[in-house]
Motif scaffolding. Structure first.
Motif, PDB file in Angstrom:
ATOM      1  N   LYS A 113       0.818  -1.208   0.000  1.00  0.00           N
ATOM      2  CA  LYS A 113       0.000   0.000   0.000  1.00  0.00           C
ATOM      3  C   LYS A 113       0.850   1.257   0.000  1.00  0.00           C
ATOM      4  O   LYS A 113       0.494   2.277  -0.597  1.00  0.00           O
ATOM      5  N   SER A 114       2.008   1.201   0.634  1.00  0.00           N
ATOM      6  CA  SER A 114       2.876   2.369   0.751  1.00  0.00           C
ATOM      7  C   SER A 114       3.391   2.857  -0.604  1.00  0.00           C
ATOM      8  O   SER A 114       3.746   4.029  -0.754  1.00  0.00           O
ATOM      9  N   LEU A 115       3.435   1.973  -1.601  1.00  0.00           N
ATOM     10  CA  LEU A 115       3.921   2.367  -2.923  1.00  0.00           C
ATOM     11  C   LEU A 115       3.027   3.414  -3.569  1.00  0.00           C
ATOM     12  O   LEU A 115       3.484   4.193  -4.413  1.00  0.00           O
ATOM     13  N   ARG A 135       0.878  -5.082   4.653  1.00  0.00           N
ATOM     14  CA  ARG A 135       1.491  -6.347   5.071  1.00  0.00           C
ATOM     15  C   ARG A 135       1.539  -6.503   6.581  1.00  0.00           C
ATOM     16  O   ARG A 135       1.751  -7.608   7.086  1.00  0.00           O
ATOM     17  N   GLN A 136       1.352  -5.407   7.306  1.00  0.00           N
ATOM     18  CA  GLN A 136       1.370  -5.490   8.763  1.00  0.00           C
ATOM     19  C   GLN A 136       0.095  -6.128   9.307  1.00  0.00           C
ATOM     20  O   GLN A 136       0.076  -6.622  10.427  1.00  0.00           O
ATOM     21  N   ALA A 141      -5.136  -8.120   4.831  1.00  0.00           N
ATOM     22  CA  ALA A 141      -4.494  -8.174   3.521  1.00  0.00           C
ATOM     23  C   ALA A 141      -5.010  -9.358   2.712  1.00  0.00           C
ATOM     24  O   ALA A 141      -5.273  -9.232   1.502  1.00  0.00           O
ATOM     25  N   LEU A 142      -5.163 -10.502   3.356  1.00  0.00           N
ATOM     26  CA  LEU A 142      -5.664 -11.684   2.657  1.00  0.00           C
ATOM     27  C   LEU A 142      -7.107 -11.479   2.217  1.00  0.00           C
ATOM     28  O   LEU A 142      -7.486 -11.864   1.105  1.00  0.00           O
TER      29      LEU A 142
END
Length: 262
Positions: A113-115, A135-136, A141-142
């Motif tokens: 998401k940070s991208l 990813r945290q 996320a899944l």
């Protein structure tokens, strides 16, 4: 046990010069295409996707011109013309995050998401239907991967997943995460395994790009109906490992050698 390998060739003046010129091109072109894509936000998705595609085509041309780096693809006949498949790909460098869109399209990818916060490039990417996960928070996320991935597949898009999760050096293999396989299990769409050796020429975390030909091998679709995610992952992982071995053997025959230590 994994094996770490690097190209035995040295980095000469041409490598440094070409890599510098290529970096300058990326630096100058990314804001331009980012603005164009953002300006097309009121237009259909296909228009924004086309603009991004033109930039990728030119990027690959400049990469070949400046760095002497091109690619060849085996197995294009395995890509469904109608779309709607999950690509489980080897992940070695930044090359595959860009170049695969040239011959597997329309495509979206699972990414951090940070991208999307990167000026211009990330902002533009946010308009191209990415599956951006945190990813945290693995559970969330899944869920996003399955929900948004299924929606994209039903639209006829290809969903690119790097099951190793992060870039892995040539000669090494990472554990396959279950996300892409679970998407396949839940959605019923096929999986297409993909292997390549981009990391030998465009190393991870490296400014340098080496001349040569990246080899890409695309496997036949894996039917996922009635299979559990572990079975799907195992089948894709085995194919990719075998394809990577074939690439290494082909390189050895043509004089592209690696030195590795176990």
């Amino acid at each position: 046990m994994t094996q770490h390998a690097t190209l035995s060739r040295p980095a000469d003046f041409r490598v440094y010069l070409g890599s510098t010129l290529f970096f300058i091109y990326i630096l100058l072109s990314t804001p331009v295409v980012g603005i164009l894509v953002l300006a097309g936000v009121i237009l259909p998705f296909t228009v924004r996707y086309k603009i991004a595609g033109i930039w990728i085509d030119w990027l690959m041309r400049v990469l070949k011109l400046c760095c002497g780096l091109s690619h060849e693809v085996e197995g294009l006949e395995n890509i469904p013309a109608a779309g709607g498949a999950i690509i489980l790909s080897k992940h070695q460098s930044a090359w595959e995050t860009i170049a695969l869109r040239q011959f597997i399209s329309p495509q979206t990818a699972v990414l951090k998401k940070s991208l999307l916060q990167i000026p211009f490039g990330g902002w533009a990417l946010a308009t191209l239907k990415p599956i951006a996960i945190d990813r945290q928070n693995q559970k969330e996320a899944l869920r996003m991967l399955i929900d948004q991935g299924t929606a994209r597949l039903q639209e006829g898009m290809f969903v690119l997943v790097f099951p190793e999760g992060t870039r892995v050096a040539p000669g090494s293999s990472g554990k396959f995460n279950a996300g892409g396989a679970m998407l396949a299990q839940k959605s019923g769409f096929p999986v297409i395994p993909l292997a390549h050796n981009a990391g030998e020429f465009w190393p991870r975390n490296s400014f340098l790009k080496y001349p040569g030909v990246i080899k890409v091998k695309i496997g036949a679709p894996i039917d996922t109906h009635g299979k559990k995610s572990k079975e799907i992952n195992a089948e894709a992982e085995l194919w990719i490992l075998q394809a990577m071995q074939r690439i290494a053997e082909e390189n050895a025959r043509t004089g592209i050698t690696e030195r590795g230590t176990s």
